[in-house]
Design a protein around this motif. Structure first.
Motif, PDB file in Angstrom:
ATOM      1  N   TYR A 191      75.428  84.963  58.555  1.00 39.95           N
ATOM      2  CA  TYR A 191      74.914  86.038  59.395  1.00 39.95           C
ATOM      3  C   TYR A 191      74.587  85.527  60.787  1.00 39.95           C
ATOM      4  CZ  TYR A 191      71.617  89.387  61.330  1.00 39.95           C
ATOM      5  OH  TYR A 191      70.982  90.268  62.153  1.00 39.95           O
ATOM      6  N   GLU A 192      74.856  86.384  61.736  1.00 41.56           N
ATOM      7  CA  GLU A 192      74.430  86.136  63.112  1.00 41.56           C
ATOM      8  C   GLU A 192      74.295  87.513  63.737  1.00 41.56           C
ATOM      9  OE1 GLU A 192      77.087  84.627  66.532  1.00 41.56           O
ATOM     10  OE2 GLU A 192      76.575  82.882  65.324  1.00 41.56           O
ATOM     11  N   ARG A 193      73.298  87.686  64.545  1.00 41.90           N
ATOM     12  CA  ARG A 193      73.049  89.033  65.083  1.00 41.90           C
ATOM     13  C   ARG A 193      74.315  89.585  65.732  1.00 41.90           C
ATOM     14  NH1 ARG A 193      67.489  89.790  68.306  1.00 41.90           N
ATOM     15  NH2 ARG A 193      68.036  91.960  67.944  1.00 41.90           N
ATOM     16  N   GLY A 194      74.701  90.779  65.308  1.00 46.84           N
ATOM     17  CA  GLY A 194      75.823  91.458  65.961  1.00 46.84           C
ATOM     18  C   GLY A 194      77.193  91.050  65.479  1.00 46.84           C
ATOM     19  N   ASP A 306      69.820  96.438  65.728  1.00 50.72           N
ATOM     20  CA  ASP A 306      70.045  95.714  64.490  1.00 50.72           C
ATOM     21  C   ASP A 306      68.774  95.117  63.909  1.00 50.72           C
ATOM     22  OD1 ASP A 306      69.439  93.857  66.348  1.00 50.72           O
ATOM     23  OD2 ASP A 306      71.060  92.470  65.828  1.00 50.72           O
ATOM     24  N   THR A 307      67.617  95.601  64.348  1.00 52.56           N
ATOM     25  CA  THR A 307      66.367  94.990  63.904  1.00 52.56           C
ATOM     26  C   THR A 307      66.260  94.973  62.386  1.00 52.56           C
ATOM     27  OG1 THR A 307      65.440  95.929  65.917  1.00 52.56           O
ATOM     28  CG2 THR A 307      63.896  94.957  64.349  1.00 52.56           C
ATOM     29  N   LEU A 457      60.431  82.569  60.693  1.00 54.80           N
ATOM     30  CA  LEU A 457      60.590  83.131  62.048  1.00 54.80           C
ATOM     31  C   LEU A 457      61.072  82.092  63.058  1.00 54.80           C
ATOM     32  CD1 LEU A 457      57.338  85.315  62.114  1.00 54.80           C
ATOM     33  CD2 LEU A 457      59.626  85.921  61.298  1.00 54.80           C
ATOM     34  N   ARG A 458      61.526  80.963  62.582  1.00 52.18           N
ATOM     35  CA  ARG A 458      61.903  79.860  63.456  1.00 52.18           C
ATOM     36  C   ARG A 458      62.894  80.275  64.552  1.00 52.18           C
ATOM     37  NH1 ARG A 458      62.427  73.675  62.938  1.00 52.18           N
ATOM     38  NH2 ARG A 458      63.722  73.457  64.748  1.00 52.18           N
ATOM     39  N   ASP A 459      63.779  81.197  64.254  1.00 53.86           N
ATOM     40  CA  ASP A 459      64.799  81.603  65.241  1.00 53.86           C
ATOM     41  C   ASP A 459      64.515  82.993  65.829  1.00 53.86           C
ATOM     42  OD1 ASP A 459      67.064  81.210  66.780  1.00 53.86           O
ATOM     43  OD2 ASP A 459      68.464  81.809  65.205  1.00 53.86           O
ATOM     44  N   LYS A 564      68.710  80.469  60.561  1.00 54.68           N
ATOM     45  CA  LYS A 564      69.318  80.636  61.890  1.00 54.68           C
ATOM     46  C   LYS A 564      69.923  82.026  61.983  1.00 54.68           C
ATOM     47  CE  LYS A 564      70.332  75.718  62.328  1.00 54.68           C
ATOM     48  NZ  LYS A 564      71.336  74.646  62.248  1.00 54.68           N
ATOM     49  N   ILE A 565      69.587  82.741  63.028  1.00 56.85           N
ATOM     50  CA  ILE A 565      70.155  84.084  63.202  1.00 56.85           C
ATOM     51  C   ILE A 565      70.829  84.250  64.551  1.00 56.85           C
ATOM     52  CG2 ILE A 565      68.480  85.116  61.610  1.00 56.85           C
ATOM     53  CD1 ILE A 565      67.139  86.302  64.176  1.00 56.85           C
ATOM     54  N   THR A 566      70.871  83.180  65.349  1.00 58.57           N
ATOM     55  CA  THR A 566      71.539  83.252  66.659  1.00 58.57           C
ATOM     56  C   THR A 566      72.414  82.012  66.837  1.00 58.57           C
ATOM     57  OG1 THR A 566      69.905  81.983  67.915  1.00 58.57           O
ATOM     58  CG2 THR A 566      69.469  84.351  67.634  1.00 58.57           C
ATOM     59  N   LYS A 567      73.250  82.067  67.868  1.00 55.20           N
ATOM     60  CA  LYS A 567      74.098  80.909  68.192  1.00 55.20           C
ATOM     61  C   LYS A 567      73.266  79.749  68.720  1.00 55.20           C
ATOM     62  CE  LYS A 567      78.263  83.346  69.695  1.00 55.20           C
ATOM     63  NZ  LYS A 567      78.878  83.450  68.360  1.00 55.20           N
TER      64      LYS A 567
END
Lengths: 583, 583
Positions: A191-194, A306-307, A457-459, A564-567
């Protein structure tokens, strides 16, 4: 045309648990057979879990994976499922098993196998090895050079693994020449946002390029700092979306599809684009076509809103981190802040409110209103909540350290220590409540009230934490339930308290939204000090924030992991900008 | 023949500190010029430090590195050093700057530059990118395809970067065709036990293969979890060792060497083995040859008796972790065990005994004799030692948790907390004292008395900890000093106390040497449960140890970083065997 029922088994494997994973595969194969499927396909590395990391370099583990796949084929036949073709991802090694110096020892491969009639009928390995972002596959695997095509009841279905779909060229580019009617890819795509929208666009494009329908099966669930979203789907040969599985949950995603009959075998190439085409035939024409059914078509969330998807990803991450590491419950220090209340809410959704142990801890550094907010949140969430003062601990620390000047900091530390002590005694996993903002500027202390073993909540920037809390509150409201993160926790009174010297100056006087925007521009993109000033951020704030980010590096590296949820996650193994030294 | 004086500058750069690193390069270039050198060569990535990790993917940082090299060339000329050719490693980007999908964005390269006469005269990039062990260079760099050759006062010297020397083929294989008299490689080669002998053997072999003398310049010092040992050296074209620099210290290593005159330029190939040869000429024949001097030839340690080398590596790691992260002092909880006493001794050698703050903490879980041993060790080392009871903290924890049944565990936690509280107040970096054995079986607790921000013994088995202590004691004895790790700390009374539930069973009844041997066989090699039993380890112990190793994974991932000194460090980002699930 041939009418087929394809089952994409969106399962949640555990790294290293070969027996458990093969058990899940057998269960889902049974369900697929019961549902009349002609084929069941499982995710990338479904047998081993993903990512196996340096386990790929252990010969014993590779051998165990190969052995497990053969035993699985026999087991499926013994269970009466030998007539159902099953495709699984597993850890293989290249025939010969050696690789030149500088390539992974033992030549491990990220492979797929077709199991049918009690045996492994076909094996092929991933060609494109991703090595960016969360991936390090050049370290672990050697590339494959074949394109597998299975003639299933007269229709030709090609298979590939994950990255082969994303990169141009490679086996997927050979699918058109191979004249397959469908391409199914096995994925372990985090998973990654978007990312959802990008994935569908890619499948549509590949369908048009290859002239084949596309099946995409992805794993789901959390594994260490990765979260897999599922989102398995099928598009037809024109690129139209046919079916789409739900996200963040296990699912047997079954789709009926008509495929063209394969050409005469004499007309088929043995090679295309440098890839040897390996073939296997299953059955003749199908007996009776399964009665066609309307496809499942789960709506995909709006990538600009996408919250809720982020929230579900964090729930999956916590749930599986707790269970895959052998815990049954968690503990959280409830300080009345949005981060702690949100962490508890995520945990309650993940493992059940009665397994979330919240500690409300009065004493130095805790305001009366914050404690009330913490109690209110815990009550709204139905947590197992206890109130324990840290005053005695602060006094004892002060006496031992010989100072009472930093009572608030000692209070924060005592809270972290008390949660840890209670958890050790009762067997909980401690969730750290530090967020990405705190981690970036060094306000998430190793020994303070943000301490713990896993940091959900690290990312997540502090502003995203508030957005997530509001989203969860809205869902509660729609169910007639009270706010799990009460408004009192959301008071925008600044970034998290600085509990360890030096982090306060840039944070204290900055609007949290401005600070997050600055940090995102600095860390999430490639902007330097001059760019940030040109973007309108106050030069003084830029200077101080950048210096804090730089100084916090050793703390980020020592802080516990989280999803991790972002690049641009603040990974512990990926160095951040240190512009104060060069910008 | 041409008589040349070659200066290999074995410096200790800091990642990201472009200004500081270029300052060090300018200082060493001045010293080389003052020493009559005809050439000064600096390590791989000397301008940026190594490893820059994901900083390589930030365009702003790449641009800053390139800019820094040009400014450095100008600065050297302005400082009157324009006539000295200087070769440095830096972060460059491939001309064009783009790379296909799946390769590092911006096409960063691990490059070298020749600076002369105030300008950059020649640039070339590393071809072989290591991607195993501690290296992830496929993630960060794209490969180069040139071999640079500098005609220096009539002799031809080729250059290459690190891994190019280790792998067959590539630019080093083209050196013979290029007919260079010498090959100098720039290195960022981390310490690993026993590597020194391998390195020399390699240089000797490459000399014979290429027909060229070999110069090898390596960085030194600690950076995060890597330690660079230096060990720069020169071998002649017959493969005979000419000179060798000391290890683990900065050094300008100057060697006089006779090289053949380069062939007529018309006879030289423009390409060899697929590598374009890029050339530059510096000066004519040298004026007067420098008066020849005897070479420095530091003896290399016996690889079978390398305890002292490990000790020096750990000292370098601690010294640089403290200083490069902006600290001036450290704190250690002194529990009377060998790990704590050794950690303090390493720290005292690294930053000075007066900057090591030892806390001796009586209270539950601490035996009287152990406390006496801790005080004795601290006194012998001349540390800033304080005695502070944790009884009050344990009472306060017990009251808050509502139990006094695990007083020893609460004592351990109180000790960790007290060191942290004191360090926050006084600004020390807390050194964690957990060793590899404790980490492997889950006895190094996140919140216990092994807590901290940097763990010097993270990659040292308990038995190595004792060997290191005895080695350090022997050195003290030779200086007439008391044992820094008194015999009382070395009592072989088992592995470290299990401070966090579940770790005790396999550890408590096993001889530490047997347990370490078992863990090394299991983790350090590829042995599974059956192999271990076949090796004679008691099957019950194997089973229990393997289960503990498996269960401790989340703890290892959350534990602070420390220097890697083996191929199988218990890294936080590299998964361990989890045989209890598959073996």
């Amino acid at each position: 045309m041939v009418q087929l029922r394809i089952a994409l088994a969106q399962i949640n494997p555990t790294v290293g648990d070969l027996e458990g994973n093969c058990g899940a595969i057998a269960d889902y194969a049974r369900r697929a057979a019961d549902d009349g499927a002609h084929l069941a396909v499982f995710p990338e590395m479904a047998v081993t879990g993903y990512s196996v990391e340096d386990l790929a370099l252990r010969n014993g583990f590779v051998a165990a994976s190969i052995e497990a796949v053969h035993r699985l084929a026999e087991r499926l036949a013994a269970d009466g499922l030998g007539r159902l073709p099953v495709v699984v991802g597993f850890l293989d090694r290249r025939v010969g098993g050696s690789a030149p110096f500088g390539q992974p020892a033992g030549a491990p491969q990220n492979a797929l196998a077709l199991l049918h009639g009690g045996a492994v009928r076909l094996v092929s390995a991933k060609h494109h090895l991703p090595n960016y972002g969360v991936f390090d596959e050049f370290r672990y695997f050697v590339p494959g050079d074949t394109l597998p095509v299975v003639r299933l009841h007269g229709a030709d279905i090609a298979f590939a693994v994950c990255e082969d779909l994303w990169q141009d060229g490679g086996p997927v580019a050979a699918v058109r020449a191979a004249r397959a009617g469908m391409l199914i890819t096995l994925n372990g795509s985090p998973y990654e946002r978007g990312k959802g929208g990008v994935r569908l666009d890619l499948c549509r494009r590949r369908a048009r390029e290859t002239g084949a329908a596309i099946g995409y099966v992805n794993m789901t669930g959390g594994q260490d700092d990765l979260v897999f979203e599922g989102d398995s789907l099928v598009v037809d040969a024109h690129g139209e979306l046919v079916s789409r599985a739900p996200r963040f949950e296990e699912s047997l995603h079954t789709t009926d599809i008509e495929l063209p009959e394969g050409p005469d075998e004499a007309d088929l190439p043995g090679e295309a684009g440098g890839f040897r085409i390996v073939r296997h035939t299953v059955g003749g024409r199908p007996g009776a076509p399964a009665p066609a059914r309307a496809p499942v078509l789960t709506p995909c969330p709006d990538p600009l809103n996408d919250t809720g998807e982020v929230y579900r990803a964090l729930v999956a991450a916590v749930r599986d981190h707790v269970h895959k590491n052998g815990f049954a419950s968690v503990a959280v220090g409830a300080d009345g802040g949005a981060g702690a209340a949100l962490t508890a809410a995520i945990a309650a959704d993940a493992v059940g409110a009665d397994r979330v142990h919240a500690l409300v801890m009065p004493g130095p550094g805790a305001r009366e209103e914050a404690l009330n907010a913490a109690e209110k949140a815990a009550a709204a969430q139905g947590l197992a909540v206890r109130v324990r003062s840290v005053q005695g601990l602060v006094d004892a620390y002060g006496a031992a350290v010989g100072s009472s000047s930093d009572a608030a900091a000692l209070g924060a530390q005592a809270r972290g220590g008390l949660v840890a002590a209670l958890s050790r005694q009762e067997g909980h996993l401690v969730l750290a409540t530090g967020d990405k903002t705190a981690l970036a500027i060094g306000a998430a202390a190793l020994h303070g009230d943000h301490a713990g073993a896993f940091a959900p909540l690290r990312d997540c920037w502090r502003t995203l934490v508030e957005d997530l809390a509001r989203w969860r509150n809205a869902r509660a409201a729609s169910e007639g339930a009270p706010d799990p993160v009460p408004a009192e926790c959301l008071t925008p009174d600044g970034v998290p308290a600085a509990v360890d010297g030096g982090a306060a100056d840039a944070a204290a006087d900055a609007d949290p939204r401005v600070l997050d925007a600055l940090l995102e521009a600095y860390i999430g993109t490639d902007k330097g000090v001059h760019d940030l000033a040109a973007d309108g951020f106050a030069p003084g704030l830029v200077r101080r924030a950048v210096r804090l980010v730089d100084r916090a590096e050793h703390r980020r590296r020592a802080y516990p992991p989280g999803p991790k949820i972002t690049k641009r996650a603040l990974g512990r193994d990926r160095r951040l900008p240190i512009t104060s030294r060069w910008g």
